[in-house]
Design a protein around this motif. Structure first.
Motif, PDB file in Angstrom:
ATOM      1  N   LEU A  91       0.836  -1.189   0.000  1.00 55.66           N
ATOM      2  CA  LEU A  91       0.000   0.000   0.000  1.00 55.66           C
ATOM      3  C   LEU A  91       0.878   1.248   0.000  1.00 55.66           C
ATOM      4  O   LEU A  91       2.092   1.184   0.214  1.00 55.66           O
ATOM      5  CB  LEU A  91      -0.953   0.005   1.190  1.00 55.66           C
ATOM      6  CG  LEU A  91      -0.414   0.089   2.619  1.00 55.66           C
ATOM      7  CD1 LEU A  91      -1.583   0.100   3.595  1.00 55.66           C
ATOM      8  CD2 LEU A  91       0.508  -1.045   2.994  1.00 55.66           C
ATOM      9  N   ASP A  92       0.256   2.392  -0.256  1.00 57.19           N
ATOM     10  CA  ASP A  92       0.986   3.657  -0.244  1.00 57.19           C
ATOM     11  C   ASP A  92       1.414   4.001   1.178  1.00 57.19           C
ATOM     12  O   ASP A  92       0.739   3.657   2.151  1.00 57.19           O
ATOM     13  CB  ASP A  92       0.095   4.805  -0.758  1.00 57.19           C
ATOM     14  CG  ASP A  92      -0.303   4.640  -2.214  1.00 57.19           C
ATOM     15  OD1 ASP A  92       0.420   3.936  -2.949  1.00 57.19           O
ATOM     16  OD2 ASP A  92      -1.333   5.213  -2.614  1.00 57.19           O
ATOM     17  N   GLY A  93       2.524   4.703   1.302  1.00 60.15           N
ATOM     18  CA  GLY A  93       2.963   5.134   2.623  1.00 60.15           C
ATOM     19  C   GLY A  93       4.345   5.740   2.582  1.00 60.15           C
ATOM     20  O   GLY A  93       4.882   6.049   1.513  1.00 60.15           O
ATOM     21  N   ARG A  94       4.910   5.912   3.766  1.00 54.03           N
ATOM     22  CA  ARG A  94       6.247   6.477   3.896  1.00 54.03           C
ATOM     23  C   ARG A  94       7.058   5.588   4.838  1.00 54.03           C
ATOM     24  O   ARG A  94       6.594   5.245   5.930  1.00 54.03           O
ATOM     25  CB  ARG A  94       6.188   7.904   4.446  1.00 54.03           C
ATOM     26  CG  ARG A  94       7.549   8.611   4.460  1.00 54.03           C
ATOM     27  CD  ARG A  94       7.383  10.070   4.878  1.00 54.03           C
ATOM     28  NE  ARG A  94       8.659  10.782   4.886  1.00 54.03           N
ATOM     29  CZ  ARG A  94       9.231  11.305   3.810  1.00 54.03           C
ATOM     30  NH1 ARG A  94       8.637  11.192   2.637  1.00 54.03           N
ATOM     31  NH2 ARG A  94      10.377  11.941   3.893  1.00 54.03           N
ATOM     32  N   VAL A  95       8.254   5.217   4.405  1.00 50.72           N
ATOM     33  CA  VAL A  95       9.106   4.340   5.203  1.00 50.72           C
ATOM     34  C   VAL A  95       9.647   5.097   6.412  1.00 50.72           C
ATOM     35  O   VAL A  95      10.265   6.154   6.260  1.00 50.72           O
ATOM     36  CB  VAL A  95      10.277   3.792   4.369  1.00 50.72           C
ATOM     37  CG1 VAL A  95      11.194   2.934   5.245  1.00 50.72           C
ATOM     38  CG2 VAL A  95       9.767   2.985   3.186  1.00 50.72           C
ATOM     39  N   GLU A  96       9.398   4.561   7.609  1.00 54.91           N
ATOM     40  CA  GLU A  96       9.911   5.182   8.829  1.00 54.91           C
ATOM     41  C   GLU A  96      11.210   4.547   9.298  1.00 54.91           C
ATOM     42  O   GLU A  96      12.113   5.228   9.754  1.00 54.91           O
ATOM     43  CB  GLU A  96       8.861   5.094   9.936  1.00 54.91           C
ATOM     44  CG  GLU A  96       7.603   5.895   9.656  1.00 54.91           C
ATOM     45  CD  GLU A  96       6.721   6.015  10.883  1.00 54.91           C
ATOM     46  OE1 GLU A  96       6.552   4.993  11.605  1.00 54.91           O
ATOM     47  OE2 GLU A  96       6.220   7.122  11.139  1.00 54.91           O
ATOM     48  N   THR A 125       1.100   5.031   7.103  1.00 54.56           N
ATOM     49  CA  THR A 125       0.080   5.160   6.061  1.00 54.56           C
ATOM     50  C   THR A 125      -1.048   6.055   6.563  1.00 54.56           C
ATOM     51  O   THR A 125      -1.128   6.379   7.759  1.00 54.56           O
ATOM     52  CB  THR A 125      -0.512   3.792   5.664  1.00 54.56           C
ATOM     53  OG1 THR A 125      -1.464   3.376   6.655  1.00 54.56           O
ATOM     54  CG2 THR A 125       0.590   2.732   5.551  1.00 54.56           C
ATOM     55  N   ASP A 126      -1.948   6.417   5.666  1.00 54.05           N
ATOM     56  CA  ASP A 126      -3.099   7.235   6.062  1.00 54.05           C
ATOM     57  C   ASP A 126      -4.028   6.486   7.011  1.00 54.05           C
ATOM     58  O   ASP A 126      -4.838   7.105   7.707  1.00 54.05           O
ATOM     59  CB  ASP A 126      -3.889   7.659   4.819  1.00 54.05           C
ATOM     60  CG  ASP A 126      -3.131   8.665   3.959  1.00 54.05           C
ATOM     61  OD1 ASP A 126      -2.184   9.288   4.480  1.00 54.05           O
ATOM     62  OD2 ASP A 126      -3.490   8.823   2.768  1.00 54.05           O
ATOM     63  N   ASP A 127      -3.925   5.159   7.042  1.00 51.35           N
ATOM     64  CA  ASP A 127      -4.774   4.343   7.906  1.00 51.35           C
ATOM     65  C   ASP A 127      -4.064   3.882   9.171  1.00 51.35           C
ATOM     66  O   ASP A 127      -4.582   3.040   9.903  1.00 51.35           O
ATOM     67  CB  ASP A 127      -5.276   3.116   7.133  1.00 51.35           C
ATOM     68  CG  ASP A 127      -6.216   3.496   6.009  1.00 51.35           C
ATOM     69  OD1 ASP A 127      -7.102   4.331   6.239  1.00 51.35           O
ATOM     70  OD2 ASP A 127      -6.063   2.945   4.903  1.00 51.35           O
ATOM     71  N   GLY A 128      -2.858   4.428   9.412  1.00 47.99           N
ATOM     72  CA  GLY A 128      -2.112   4.042  10.595  1.00 47.99           C
ATOM     73  C   GLY A 128      -0.852   3.275  10.241  1.00 47.99           C
ATOM     74  O   GLY A 128      -0.520   3.093   9.061  1.00 47.99           O
ATOM     75  N   ARG A 155       1.867   1.999  -3.899  1.00 46.37           N
ATOM     76  CA  ARG A 155       1.323   0.646  -3.922  1.00 46.37           C
ATOM     77  C   ARG A 155       1.819  -0.115  -5.145  1.00 46.37           C
ATOM     78  O   ARG A 155       1.771   0.380  -6.263  1.00 46.37           O
ATOM     79  CB  ARG A 155      -0.207   0.705  -3.917  1.00 46.37           C
ATOM     80  CG  ARG A 155      -0.888  -0.640  -3.790  1.00 46.37           C
ATOM     81  CD  ARG A 155      -2.397  -0.489  -3.666  1.00 46.37           C
ATOM     82  NE  ARG A 155      -2.993  -0.004  -4.907  1.00 46.37           N
ATOM     83  CZ  ARG A 155      -4.022  -0.594  -5.529  1.00 46.37           C
ATOM     84  NH1 ARG A 155      -4.578  -1.667  -5.003  1.00 46.37           N
ATOM     85  NH2 ARG A 155      -4.515  -0.099  -6.634  1.00 46.37           N
ATOM     86  N   ALA A 156       2.338  -1.307  -4.922  1.00 49.18           N
ATOM     87  CA  ALA A 156       2.819  -2.240  -5.952  1.00 49.18           C
ATOM     88  C   ALA A 156       4.224  -1.929  -6.460  1.00 49.18           C
ATOM     89  O   ALA A 156       4.723  -2.642  -7.331  1.00 49.18           O
ATOM     90  CB  ALA A 156       1.854  -2.339  -7.135  1.00 49.18           C
TER      91      ALA A 156
END
Length: 201
Positions: A91-96, A125-128, A155-156
């Motif tokens: 999914l979309d997000g940012r690596v912490e 992610t936007d969902d946590g 994503r992907a």
């Protein structure tokens, strides 16, 4: 056809040996050539597109883990030797954080594989919070993440690969619950393409 990084490190020696053995021992040359061809095939990296909205599988293979961990769900995919071993962002997000954890090299489909060497990628992610894990197997000795802390994930997109057998897990954000899961243990999935979870509401 695109190939995962590292293919030359394994394929070139096999093809070089085949060239030498073609003069010294032709039957062994055939074997070396077959090994080289297998390595090239193993490191294949085909293009993939999500088949719909939702969380995509991080790996090709068979779903071997579906379980609840606190307020999150984990989905693990075991990659057989015949599967593509390039992993994808679920999914979309940012690596912490990207954390390497040394460990054993037990069969990746077994419960004991939780103690195996692994690389965990914590993703905001936007969902946590979510987590992508690359877990080594009995024959896997090199985990190759392609991402670092601070990277944005789409994503992907390709996120890494593991040499010769392994497992890839995704710990879904807390916003996903049991009814959002679209796979169960034993299902066959494709990295970056198969949808393993989607919000039902």
């Amino acid at each position: 056809m695109r190939f995962a990084p590292g293919v030359r490190r394994f394929a070139v020696p096999a093809f070089a040996a085949a060239a030498v053995l073609s003069v010294l021992a032709p039957p062994l040359a055939v074997l070396a050539l077959a090994v080289g061809a297998f390595v090239v095939w193993f490191f294949r990296d085909p293009e993939r597109r999500p088949s719909g909205p939702g969380v995509v599988s991080p790996a090709d293979g068979r779903v071997s883990v579906v379980r609840e961990e606190g307020d999150q769900f984990r989905v693990g995919v075991f990659m057989n030797v015949t599967d593509v071993h390039v992993n994808r962002a679920p999914l979309d997000g940012r690596v912490e954080r990207v954390t390497h954890r040394p460990g054993k090299h037990l069969p990746a489909f077994s419960k004991e594989s939780e103690r195996n060497e692994r690389v965990d990628v914590d993703v905001a992610t936007d969902d946590g919070p979510a987590e992508l894990s690359f877990i080594a197997g009995a024959f896997a000795r090199r985990i190759h993440p392609y991402v670092d802390a601070g990277d944005d994930l789409a994503r992907a997109q390709r996120t890494g690969h593991i040499d010769f057998g392994s497992r890839a897990d995704v710990l879904l954000p807390p916003a996903y619950d049991r009814e959002d899961l679209l796979v169960e243990v034993g299902d066959t999935v494709r990295a970056g393409e198969s949808i393993i979870a989607a919000k039902a509401r």
